[in-house]
Write a protein that holds these residues in place. Structure first.
Motif, PDB file in Angstrom:
ATOM      1  N   VAL A  29      -2.303   0.612  -3.458  1.00 43.14           N
ATOM      2  CA  VAL A  29      -1.410   1.098  -4.099  1.00 43.14           C
ATOM      3  C   VAL A  29      -1.000   2.391  -3.554  1.00 43.14           C
ATOM      4  CG1 VAL A  29      -0.566   1.743  -6.414  1.00 43.14           C
ATOM      5  CG2 VAL A  29      -2.600  -0.079  -6.180  1.00 43.14           C
ATOM      6  N   HIS A  30       0.495   2.449  -3.391  1.00 43.67           N
ATOM      7  CA  HIS A  30       0.778   3.613  -2.670  1.00 43.67           C
ATOM      8  C   HIS A  30       1.348   4.302  -3.777  1.00 43.67           C
ATOM      9  CE1 HIS A  30       0.336   2.174   1.478  1.00 43.67           C
ATOM     10  NE2 HIS A  30       0.820   0.797   1.071  1.00 43.67           N
ATOM     11  N   TRP A  31       1.102   5.697  -3.959  1.00 46.22           N
ATOM     12  CA  TRP A  31       1.311   6.678  -4.967  1.00 46.22           C
ATOM     13  C   TRP A  31       2.554   7.846  -4.145  1.00 46.22           C
ATOM     14  CZ3 TRP A  31       0.264   5.780  -9.648  1.00 46.22           C
ATOM     15  CH2 TRP A  31      -0.859   4.989 -10.086  1.00 46.22           C
ATOM     16  N   PHE A  32       2.794   8.632  -5.041  1.00 44.23           N
ATOM     17  CA  PHE A  32       3.641   9.717  -4.457  1.00 44.23           C
ATOM     18  C   PHE A  32       2.915  10.734  -3.490  1.00 44.23           C
ATOM     19  CE2 PHE A  32       5.684   8.644  -8.704  1.00 44.23           C
ATOM     20  CZ  PHE A  32       6.683   8.124  -8.267  1.00 44.23           C
ATOM     21  N   TYR A  35      -0.492   9.358  -1.105  1.00 46.31           N
ATOM     22  CA  TYR A  35      -1.528   9.158  -1.567  1.00 46.31           C
ATOM     23  C   TYR A  35      -1.686   7.713  -1.912  1.00 46.31           C
ATOM     24  CZ  TYR A  35      -5.598   8.872  -4.646  1.00 46.31           C
ATOM     25  OH  TYR A  35      -6.753   8.591  -5.250  1.00 46.31           O
ATOM     26  N   GLU A  36      -2.880   7.129  -1.266  1.00 47.09           N
ATOM     27  CA  GLU A  36      -3.069   5.750  -1.262  1.00 47.09           C
ATOM     28  C   GLU A  36      -4.409   5.327  -2.020  1.00 47.09           C
ATOM     29  OE1 GLU A  36      -3.063   4.173   2.384  1.00 47.09           O
ATOM     30  OE2 GLU A  36      -1.053   4.620   2.787  1.00 47.09           O
ATOM     31  N   TRP A  37      -4.350   4.152  -2.610  1.00 51.69           N
ATOM     32  CA  TRP A  37      -5.322   3.708  -3.643  1.00 51.69           C
ATOM     33  C   TRP A  37      -5.661   2.270  -3.365  1.00 51.69           C
ATOM     34  CZ3 TRP A  37      -5.611   1.578  -9.023  1.00 51.69           C
ATOM     35  CH2 TRP A  37      -6.866   1.302  -9.667  1.00 51.69           C
ATOM     36  N   SER A  48      -3.453  -1.606 -15.078  1.00 46.08           N
ATOM     37  CA  SER A  48      -2.117  -1.741 -15.399  1.00 46.08           C
ATOM     38  C   SER A  48      -2.274  -2.152 -16.879  1.00 46.08           C
ATOM     39  CB  SER A  48      -1.403  -2.694 -14.797  1.00 46.08           C
ATOM     40  OG  SER A  48      -1.275  -2.368 -13.222  1.00 46.08           O
TER      41      SER A  48
END
Length: 97
Positions: A29-32, A35-37, A48
């Protein structure tokens, strides 16, 4: 009836368990801000779902508070009926009033 309800819950549990076993692959999951998860897909789906429930509850809280306040105000009012709404008499019922 209890048996059918428990059977339904058991079915839902096994369906979700099979879903989680079939979705073990890692997703990112690519955040702002770069940052990646990276985690298994089932955790992303569960996160979710939990976030959706939390947002839904938070959206309903103001309405719940308004309804509780209104119920408190109504319970504080006296229970006496207004004088202009007197119960109909037997004669009034016969006359069609």
């Amino acid at each position: 009836m209890k048996f059918l309800r428990r059977l339904f819950y058991l079915f839902v549990f096994f369906a979700l368990f099979a879903f989680s076993l079939n979705n073990k692959k890692d997703v990112t999951v690519h955040w702002f801000f770069g940052y990646e998860w990276t985690t298994p897909l089932v955790f992303v789906v569960l996160a979710s779902f939990a976030a959706g429930i939390a947002l839904g509850v938070m959206a309903m809280v103001p309405a719940w508070w308004r309804q509780r306040a209104q119920a408190r105000r109504q319970s504080a009012l006296p229970d006496a009926a207004p004088s202009n709404l007197a119960a109909p008499t037997v004669q009034g019922i016969r006359d069609g009033l």
